[in-house]
Design an enzyme around this catalytic site. Structure first.
Site, PDB file in Angstrom:
ATOM      1  N   TYR A 111       7.490 -11.995 -15.852  1.00  0.00           N
ATOM      2  CA  TYR A 111       6.357 -11.348 -15.185  1.00  0.00           C
ATOM      3  C   TYR A 111       5.049 -12.022 -15.600  1.00  0.00           C
ATOM      4  O   TYR A 111       4.206 -12.347 -14.766  1.00  0.00           O
ATOM      5  CB  TYR A 111       6.324  -9.865 -15.535  1.00  0.00           C
ATOM      6  CG  TYR A 111       5.156  -9.121 -14.928  1.00  0.00           C
ATOM      7  CD1 TYR A 111       5.179  -8.729 -13.601  1.00  0.00           C
ATOM      8  CD2 TYR A 111       4.028  -8.819 -15.697  1.00  0.00           C
ATOM      9  CE1 TYR A 111       4.096  -8.050 -13.038  1.00  0.00           C
ATOM     10  CE2 TYR A 111       2.947  -8.152 -15.148  1.00  0.00           C
ATOM     11  CZ  TYR A 111       2.989  -7.759 -13.818  1.00  0.00           C
ATOM     12  OH  TYR A 111       1.919  -7.104 -13.265  1.00  0.00           O
ATOM     13  N   SER A 165      -3.136  -9.433 -13.699  1.00  0.00           N
ATOM     14  CA  SER A 165      -2.770  -8.614 -14.864  1.00  0.00           C
ATOM     15  C   SER A 165      -3.367  -9.236 -16.111  1.00  0.00           C
ATOM     16  O   SER A 165      -3.591 -10.459 -16.178  1.00  0.00           O
ATOM     17  CB  SER A 165      -1.246  -8.555 -15.001  1.00  0.00           C
ATOM     18  OG  SER A 165      -0.859  -7.968 -16.231  1.00  0.00           O
ATOM     19  N   CYS A 207       0.794  -1.244   0.000  1.00  0.00           N
ATOM     20  CA  CYS A 207       0.000   0.000   0.000  1.00  0.00           C
ATOM     21  C   CYS A 207       0.820   1.285   0.000  1.00  0.00           C
ATOM     22  O   CYS A 207       0.260   2.365   0.175  1.00  0.00           O
ATOM     23  CB  CYS A 207      -0.929   0.024   1.217  1.00  0.00           C
ATOM     24  SG  CYS A 207      -2.276  -1.160   1.100  1.00  0.00           S
TER      25      CYS A 207
END
Length: 329
Positions: free
Chosen positions: A157, A144, A14
């Site tokens: 990734y 994603s 965060c």
């Protein structure tokens, strides 16, 4: 401490970007339906979150230290929460890695999986037994679009996101028996400090060990195309936060949630051909043969999204003499 009736939300990563935006949006909910526990590895990086949260900090938002790569840190964090009660777990912490595979170290590749895959799994393992006992809970993973469609030079990734997608898709079936829902949030490009810093670092690297032809393609084809995509299709962290909040508040939260509708046909293209060749060859031509066309196409999409092309039929809106409200020239 959460008030009666508030849902306790634990969010990882965060300190900036998407995690910060989600924490602030939920903590500042007008109906005060959420008590948000924002976490980060180093609380010295809390200033941006505290400033953005405003008077919600200390009321509907508290902060805890958490490193998703550490079993001990994860357990200590969850143990410190009253009754270990977490209604909603949002796995957001993540790292990126871009470049030719032959120039990437195995250590760097493993770090990506340690955070993006094992970090999320570690959090789910810690929180899931309590949710099972209560027969209630919502687990959200910020995945994603690259977890659905691989992208050149993002091999590792993409692999880490494919892995967490497969893990969660399998686990979601089991958890329905316990009234626990899993939702994947699947953004395309997002304008964050995380992404901008990564691109800045990438442009400076030498990628020792990469053959000249691959390195040339990476620098002259991929990087300019990626910049165009971020300019033309990029969302803000707040866009992702809005999508996440909508999923949380849905009476039947969907498993997969693409945040950018422009990516729906890209994903559909992959599943339209069972051999997989169609999407592979399409992306090949987009990257290596259609550089200029891709740039114009993305500009058109951006203009359509801001509405400037809908107000005129003149193609001169795409010339260098015109500036529309989305900032394109």
């Amino acid at each position: 401490m959460a008030a009666e009736g508030q849902r306790v939300v634990l969010i990882t990563g965060c300190s900036s970007g998407i995690g910060l935006a989600i924490a602030v949006m939920l903590a500042r909910d007008e109906m005060k339906r959420y008590y948000v526990i924002g976490t980060m590895r180093d609380l010295k990086r809390k200033d941006k979150l505290v400033e953005a949260a405003g008077d919600a900090y200390g009321k509907t938002l508290s902060l805890l230290t958490l490193d998703v790569c550490s079993d001990e840190s994860v357990k200590q964090c969850v143990d410190s929460i009253k009754d270990r009660h977490i209604d909603i777990l949002i796995n957001n912490a993540g790292v990126g890695l871009v470049g030719p595979v032959e120039a990437l170290s195995m250590d760097d590749m493993m770090k990506v999986f340690q955070t993006n895959f094992f970090g999320a799994v570690r959090m789910i393992k810690e929180v899931m037994p309590d949710m099972k006992r209560r027969r209630s809970g919502h687990i959200i993973v910020i995945s994603s679009a690259m977890g659905l469609q691989g992208v050149a030079f993002n091999d590792v990734y993409s692999a880490s996101k494919f892995a967490i997608e497969g893990f969660c898709e399998s686990l979601a079936v089991q958890l329905l028996k316990f009234n626990i829902t899993i939702s994947m949030i699947e953004p395309g490009p997002v304008h964050t400090e995380f992404e901008m810093k990564m691109f800045a670092d990438v442009s400076k690297k030498e990628y020792v060990g990469t053959d000249p032809e691959t390195l040339h393609h990476f620098r002259t084809c991929y990087l300019p195309s990626a910049a165009n995509i971020f300019q033309g299709l990029g969302q803000s962290p707040e866009d992702i936060a809005k999508c996440t909040k909508k999923v949380i508040e849905s009476p039947q939260p969907p498993f997969r949630n693409l945040t950018n509708p422009l990516y729906t046909p890209i994903v559909a293209l992959k599943y339209a051909d069972e051999t997989g060749s169609l999407s592979v060859h399409t992306f090949y031509h987009m990257l290596y043969n259609l550089g200029g066309v891709m740039h114009v196409s993305l500009n058109i999409l951006k203009c359509l999204s801001c509405g400037c092309l809908r107000k005129t039929s003149h193609l001169t809106n795409l010339t260098h003499t015109h500036t529309c409200k989305c900032g394109l020239r």
